[in-house]
Design a protein around this motif. Structure first.
Motif, PDB file in Angstrom:
ATOM      1  N   ARG A 189       1.054  -1.112   0.295  1.00  0.00           N
ATOM      2  CA  ARG A 189       0.077  -0.074  -0.548  1.00  0.00           C
ATOM      3  C   ARG A 189       1.286   0.993  -0.198  1.00  0.00           C
ATOM      4  NH1 ARG A 189      -2.788  -3.579   3.655  1.00  0.00           N
ATOM      5  NH2 ARG A 189      -2.448  -2.146   5.582  1.00  0.00           N
ATOM      6  N   LYS A 190       1.898   1.305   0.857  1.00  0.00           N
ATOM      7  CA  LYS A 190       2.800   2.300   0.535  1.00  0.00           C
ATOM      8  C   LYS A 190       3.650   2.592  -0.364  1.00  0.00           C
ATOM      9  CE  LYS A 190       6.794   3.825   3.083  1.00  0.00           C
ATOM     10  NZ  LYS A 190       7.392   4.227   1.954  1.00  0.00           N
ATOM     11  N   HIS A 191       4.087   1.659  -0.964  1.00  0.00           N
ATOM     12  CA  HIS A 191       4.901   1.647  -2.513  1.00  0.00           C
ATOM     13  C   HIS A 191       3.116   2.049  -3.163  1.00  0.00           C
ATOM     14  CE1 HIS A 191       7.072   0.944  -6.098  1.00  0.00           C
ATOM     15  NE2 HIS A 191       5.568   0.103  -6.528  1.00  0.00           N
ATOM     16  N   LEU A 192       2.294   1.455  -3.528  1.00  0.00           N
ATOM     17  CA  LEU A 192       1.192   2.365  -4.279  1.00  0.00           C
ATOM     18  C   LEU A 192       1.052   3.619  -3.942  1.00  0.00           C
ATOM     19  CD1 LEU A 192      -0.975  -0.467  -4.414  1.00  0.00           C
ATOM     20  CD2 LEU A 192       0.360  -0.480  -6.617  1.00  0.00           C
ATOM     21  N   ASN A 193       0.174   4.466  -2.667  1.00  0.00           N
ATOM     22  CA  ASN A 193       0.731   5.072  -2.853  1.00  0.00           C
ATOM     23  C   ASN A 193       1.438   6.509  -2.960  1.00  0.00           C
ATOM     24  OD1 ASN A 193      -2.463   4.930  -1.158  1.00  0.00           O
ATOM     25  ND2 ASN A 193      -1.025   4.982   0.530  1.00  0.00           N
ATOM     26  N   GLU A 194       2.713   5.549  -2.648  1.00  0.00           N
ATOM     27  CA  GLU A 194       3.482   7.080  -3.132  1.00  0.00           C
ATOM     28  C   GLU A 194       3.870   6.767  -4.996  1.00  0.00           C
ATOM     29  OE1 GLU A 194       7.286   4.900  -1.260  1.00  0.00           O
ATOM     30  OE2 GLU A 194       6.397   5.586   0.144  1.00  0.00           O
ATOM     31  N   TYR A 195       3.718   5.714  -5.458  1.00  0.00           N
ATOM     32  CA  TYR A 195       3.421   5.715  -7.144  1.00  0.00           C
ATOM     33  C   TYR A 195       2.271   6.566  -7.102  1.00  0.00           C
ATOM     34  CZ  TYR A 195       3.565   3.901 -11.307  1.00  0.00           C
ATOM     35  OH  TYR A 195       3.942   4.039 -13.377  1.00  0.00           O
ATOM     36  N   LEU A 196       0.743   6.560  -6.729  1.00  0.00           N
ATOM     37  CA  LEU A 196       0.424   7.426  -7.504  1.00  0.00           C
ATOM     38  C   LEU A 196       0.087   8.480  -7.241  1.00  0.00           C
ATOM     39  CD1 LEU A 196      -2.590   7.632  -7.679  1.00  0.00           C
ATOM     40  CD2 LEU A 196      -3.646   7.189  -5.530  1.00  0.00           C
ATOM     41  N   GLU A 197       0.801   9.383  -6.136  1.00  0.00           N
ATOM     42  CA  GLU A 197       1.199  10.706  -5.679  1.00  0.00           C
ATOM     43  C   GLU A 197       2.273  10.822  -6.600  1.00  0.00           C
ATOM     44  OE1 GLU A 197       2.395  11.134  -1.621  1.00  0.00           O
ATOM     45  OE2 GLU A 197       1.042  10.077  -0.586  1.00  0.00           O
ATOM     46  N   LYS A 198       3.065  10.009  -6.766  1.00  0.00           N
ATOM     47  CA  LYS A 198       4.233  11.038  -8.365  1.00  0.00           C
ATOM     48  C   LYS A 198       4.012  11.052  -9.428  1.00  0.00           C
ATOM     49  CE  LYS A 198       8.424   9.151 -10.376  1.00  0.00           C
ATOM     50  NZ  LYS A 198       9.056   8.383 -10.411  1.00  0.00           N
ATOM     51  N   ILE A 199       2.770   9.857  -9.837  1.00  0.00           N
ATOM     52  CA  ILE A 199       1.571  10.472 -10.802  1.00  0.00           C
ATOM     53  C   ILE A 199       0.471  10.931 -11.489  1.00  0.00           C
ATOM     54  CG2 ILE A 199      -0.086   9.525 -12.282  1.00  0.00           C
ATOM     55  CD1 ILE A 199       0.868   6.286 -11.953  1.00  0.00           C
ATOM     56  N   GLN A 200       0.488  11.653  -9.493  1.00  0.00           N
ATOM     57  CA  GLN A 200      -0.749  12.801  -9.619  1.00  0.00           C
ATOM     58  C   GLN A 200       0.480  14.231  -9.388  1.00  0.00           C
ATOM     59  OE1 GLN A 200      -2.582  11.767  -5.725  1.00  0.00           O
ATOM     60  NE2 GLN A 200      -4.393  11.583  -6.344  1.00  0.00           N
ATOM     61  N   GLU A 260       3.066  14.871 -11.177  1.00  0.00           N
ATOM     62  CA  GLU A 260       3.724  14.615 -12.952  1.00  0.00           C
ATOM     63  C   GLU A 260       2.631  15.309 -13.495  1.00  0.00           C
ATOM     64  OE1 GLU A 260       5.111  11.150 -14.062  1.00  0.00           O
ATOM     65  OE2 GLU A 260       6.238  10.673 -12.594  1.00  0.00           O
ATOM     66  N   VAL A 261       1.083  14.855 -14.080  1.00  0.00           N
ATOM     67  CA  VAL A 261       0.297  15.649 -13.979  1.00  0.00           C
ATOM     68  C   VAL A 261      -0.293  17.096 -13.367  1.00  0.00           C
ATOM     69  CG1 VAL A 261      -2.601  15.217 -14.220  1.00  0.00           C
ATOM     70  CG2 VAL A 261      -1.449  13.504 -14.237  1.00  0.00           C
ATOM     71  N   ARG A 262      -0.177  17.606 -12.566  1.00  0.00           N
ATOM     72  CA  ARG A 262      -0.745  18.261 -11.790  1.00  0.00           C
ATOM     73  C   ARG A 262       0.381  19.344 -13.352  1.00  0.00           C
ATOM     74  NH1 ARG A 262      -0.510  18.274  -6.631  1.00  0.00           N
ATOM     75  NH2 ARG A 262      -2.319  17.196  -6.416  1.00  0.00           N
ATOM     76  N   THR A 263       1.606  19.044 -13.328  1.00  0.00           N
ATOM     77  CA  THR A 263       3.328  20.218 -13.583  1.00  0.00           C
ATOM     78  C   THR A 263       2.469  20.129 -14.790  1.00  0.00           C
ATOM     79  OG1 THR A 263       4.382  18.834 -11.418  1.00  0.00           O
ATOM     80  CG2 THR A 263       5.362  19.727 -13.594  1.00  0.00           C
ATOM     81  N   THR A 264       2.503  18.847 -15.227  1.00  0.00           N
ATOM     82  CA  THR A 264       1.873  19.142 -17.013  1.00  0.00           C
ATOM     83  C   THR A 264       0.640  19.871 -16.963  1.00  0.00           C
ATOM     84  OG1 THR A 264       2.943  16.590 -17.551  1.00  0.00           O
ATOM     85  CG2 THR A 264       1.317  17.712 -19.279  1.00  0.00           C
ATOM     86  N   ILE A 265       0.222  19.540 -16.400  1.00  0.00           N
ATOM     87  CA  ILE A 265      -1.601  20.220 -16.587  1.00  0.00           C
ATOM     88  C   ILE A 265      -0.564  22.396 -16.064  1.00  0.00           C
ATOM     89  CG2 ILE A 265      -3.328  22.150 -15.917  1.00  0.00           C
ATOM     90  CD1 ILE A 265      -3.798  18.688 -14.998  1.00  0.00           C
TER      91      ILE A 265
END
Length: 151
Positions: A129-140, A142-147
């Protein structure tokens, strides 16, 4: 163990073992050799049958010991000292750049607390769960930065 010596440390010294080994034997995590069983019997002044058999008297003693506040506080203090001592050794290894030794100390702590499959499963699930949460936060992020860059 119903140890007339007092503490796991005293028993470990008498057996020429480390305290963690005595703890693992007591918790059933480690099966001692026949020689160690004989040494335990001699140190505790019991027969192998008395050492190995779970009898009602021993079970009663264990439950009374766990309910007694002095033993609980002493047990907690011993646990804190043991684990913090291992953490300190892990810190020394980390500061020396010895990741392998640091990992060995940290694994030792995990074995103290997680000696059942259920415990290990909970740790594995938490790490996942920790790994998935960290991965999800990183994706979010990156999306925010791209926007932000596209506006």
């Amino acid at each position: 163990m119903n140890c007339k010596l007092g503490t796991q440390k005293e028993l470990a010294n008498k057996l020429s073992r480390i305290e963690q080994t005595v703890s693992k034997i007591e918790r059933g995590v480690f099966t001692p050799s026949a020689d160690t069983i004989i040494q335990l019997c001699n140190a505790l002044n019991v027969t192998p049958n008395e050492l190995m058999l779970e009898n009602p008297e021993r079970q009663k003693w264990q439950s009374e010991r766990l309910e007694h506040p002095d033993h609980s506080i002493n047990g907690l203090a011993n646990q804190i000292s043991l684990v913090q001592g291992i953490f300190a050794k892990a810190d020394v290894a980390l500061n020396a750049g010895n990741e392998k030794l640091e990992k060995a100390y940290l694994d030792n702590i995990i074995q103290i607390y997680a000696w059942r499959n259920d415990d290990i499963r909970k740790i594995a699930e938490w790490l996942d769960r920790k790994h998935l949460n960290e991965y999800l936060e990183k994706i979010q992020e990156e999306v925010r930065t791209t926007i932000l860059h596209n506006t």
